[in-house]
Write a protein that holds these residues in place. Sequence first.
Motif, mmCIF file in Angstrom:
data_model
loop_
_atom_site.group_PDB
_atom_site.id
_atom_site.type_symbol
_atom_site.label_atom_id
_atom_site.label_comp_id
_atom_site.label_asym_id
_atom_site.label_seq_id
_atom_site.Cartn_x
_atom_site.Cartn_y
_atom_site.Cartn_z
ATOM 1 N N TYR A 1 1.651 -17.137 -15.844
ATOM 2 C CA TYR A 1 1.021 -16.044 -15.111
ATOM 3 C C TYR A 1 -0.468 -16.317 -14.907
ATOM 4 O O TYR A 1 -1.020 -16.051 -13.831
ATOM 5 N N GLY A 2 -1.131 -16.860 -15.920
ATOM 6 C CA GLY A 2 -2.547 -17.185 -15.796
ATOM 7 C C GLY A 2 -2.811 -18.228 -14.723
ATOM 8 O O GLY A 2 -3.787 -18.131 -13.964
ATOM 9 N N ILE A 3 -1.937 -19.233 -14.631
ATOM 10 C CA ILE A 3 -2.089 -20.269 -13.601
ATOM 11 C C ILE A 3 -1.905 -19.669 -12.212
ATOM 12 O O ILE A 3 -2.695 -19.924 -11.295
ATOM 13 N N LEU A 4 -0.855 -18.858 -12.049
ATOM 14 C CA LEU A 4 -0.612 -18.211 -10.756
ATOM 15 C C LEU A 4 -1.753 -17.267 -10.395
ATOM 16 O O LEU A 4 -2.162 -17.191 -9.235
ATOM 17 N N GLN A 5 -2.269 -16.579 -11.395
ATOM 18 C CA GLN A 5 -3.399 -15.668 -11.171
ATOM 19 C C GLN A 5 -4.606 -16.438 -10.653
ATOM 20 O O GLN A 5 -5.290 -16.004 -9.722
ATOM 21 N N TYR A 6 -4.879 -17.583 -11.256
ATOM 22 C CA TYR A 6 -6.035 -18.396 -10.844
ATOM 23 C C TYR A 6 -5.834 -18.986 -9.453
ATOM 24 O O TYR A 6 -6.748 -18.976 -8.621
ATOM 25 N N VAL A 7 -4.623 -19.488 -9.195
ATOM 26 C CA VAL A 7 -4.344 -20.140 -7.903
ATOM 27 C C VAL A 7 -4.410 -19.144 -6.751
ATOM 28 O O VAL A 7 -5.006 -19.417 -5.701
#
Length: 606
Positions: A326-332
């Motif tokens: 979720y953190g990666i998707l949030q950043y992207v």
Amino acid sequence: MDNKFLIQQYTSSRMSQCLDKICRLFSKLWAQSIFYHMIFVNPFRLQLQESLTFRIFFWPFQQLNVVATKFDAKYIRDSFILRHFRNYLYMLMRINSTLIGAFMLTVAVYELATAGVSAPALIIFLIAIIFLIAKVDMIELISGSAIFTKLFEMADFKIVCIDYQANKVLAATYGVALGLMCSALLAFSGVVAAFAVAAGLTIVGFVFLNPVYGLYLLVLSGPIFDTKLILGLTVLVIVSTFIRNLLNTEHKWFLDDIGFILMGLLIVYFFSAVLSFQRLASLSIFAVYVLFIGFYIVGLQLLTSREIIIRCVKLFVIAGTLVSIYGILQYVFGWGINQNWIDPSVFSITDRAYSTLDNPNILGVYLILAFMITAGVLLTRKTPHAIFFYACALASMAICLGATFSRGCWIGLAIAIAIFITFYNGKLWGLAIIAILLAPFILPDSIIERILSIGNMEDTSTAIRVKIWLSSLRMGSDFFLTGAGLGSASFGYLYPFYTYYYIPAQHSHNAFFQIFIEGGVIGLVLFLFSMWRIEKHLALCFNKYKRSETGIIALALMCSIVGFFVQGLFDYPFYNYRIVFLFWLIITLGSTLCKRGECDKNFTRM
């Protein structure tokens, strides 16, 4: 090329031989050091359990054990309501199609009768009919499915089918009763509330059926859900554990050295809260500390087998993987990214991931724990599917940690990894050095820029921290014995009287300074004492079991705690209460793992 051939070539190379000689030299010096003797030698020189103070602290638990032996719980366990509630839960665990079909049919009929014919209601109605006709326990279909079997094998879990034969009439009755309850709630509160109540009651039932189920849910939900939900679930698990130990004399209360120290720490925190300038706020935080830090003692009662401990460790990894993805998707995709954590005059980056934990530094310090534990689990997997799964989990955490741009967390993880490599296999430093040399050519420019800024006093976040530290130490010196009170409210009230630079702050941005400020010197000593004891237990466990699953995971836990506190030199992670819970959960897992690794019997009891 074959991996075994590459490993053989590396081990026979001059670099490997040179590293081997260096490792032998450092191992000899290490074995002669004072630090080695403090951690690895004389493991139980301090016999805390034999002290009078320990016996006084353990007295309430002894009384609970006495009450349990005199309490006749047979009529409660065999009561009409509890018997049928257990049957209902067993049917749910087997995913009984009759129960589910009766529930869906009741809800669908209610919707068709009150709201008229609609596509969703008809679909639910048809699915319910199919489930009723099937008359199967779907857990057996799942356990026989090649796809589900492979999925569970990847995470190194097994599909367990409880031995229970469902009565079809009872299953339909339970389904209709649940459906009627949801239908009544639908009439007054809406779809979400109706199904939330049904799900909530079911979860409560499972936790009271076996508090360990609640522990599993806490491990999974700790970094994901809101603090209030975690608090509520923690209370539920604590209450269910008390009831279980009361109704079942096979479960006895016991206490260990770390639990004893933590009880002393909580007493110090109580007096600090009472003497606080913001007493009400401090007492509310004390209540949170009692639940989250005191949960260590409850965890001892639940983590009574190595199987349960390892399962909790794997669930911790799965939760960390979900948070990382979720953190990666949030950043992207820029979901709700807050730019207030970056000094635009120094850095070109504008976004930092914080996932479900509200702050990139808090996410980073959580990922230090999750990353090291995942590394330990990965190194102990045997099947290709499990190795692939945990390698992907580790990669997702590494990427997400990079997206936090938290320099303190990077330093903490680097030191944790360095300690892990040194103890696990010093020869791996050859590969580690190569990776360090290649890093500038692989890592993104934004991360390189952030790393090179470490110690740059022109960065406002660095400059402000130093000024806050100086002001905080000045405050702590005036409350040397009692502490200044728990929480940001007390700190924020006193801080303006001590600040040198008129910089606002809600905490000292240093874990050790803040513990000293909140609990005084006694609180700090007790906290450090408890940390020394857990690190000693984990080090001894690794030293005894080395390459086994128990030893490697113990080493990973030990290094994760070190990395956590390295980051704690630059921030105060405990202001986030979920981190308080997750940290003490790790301490509980580490302590119980050491005990289960040391013997096959249950814990020593007073």
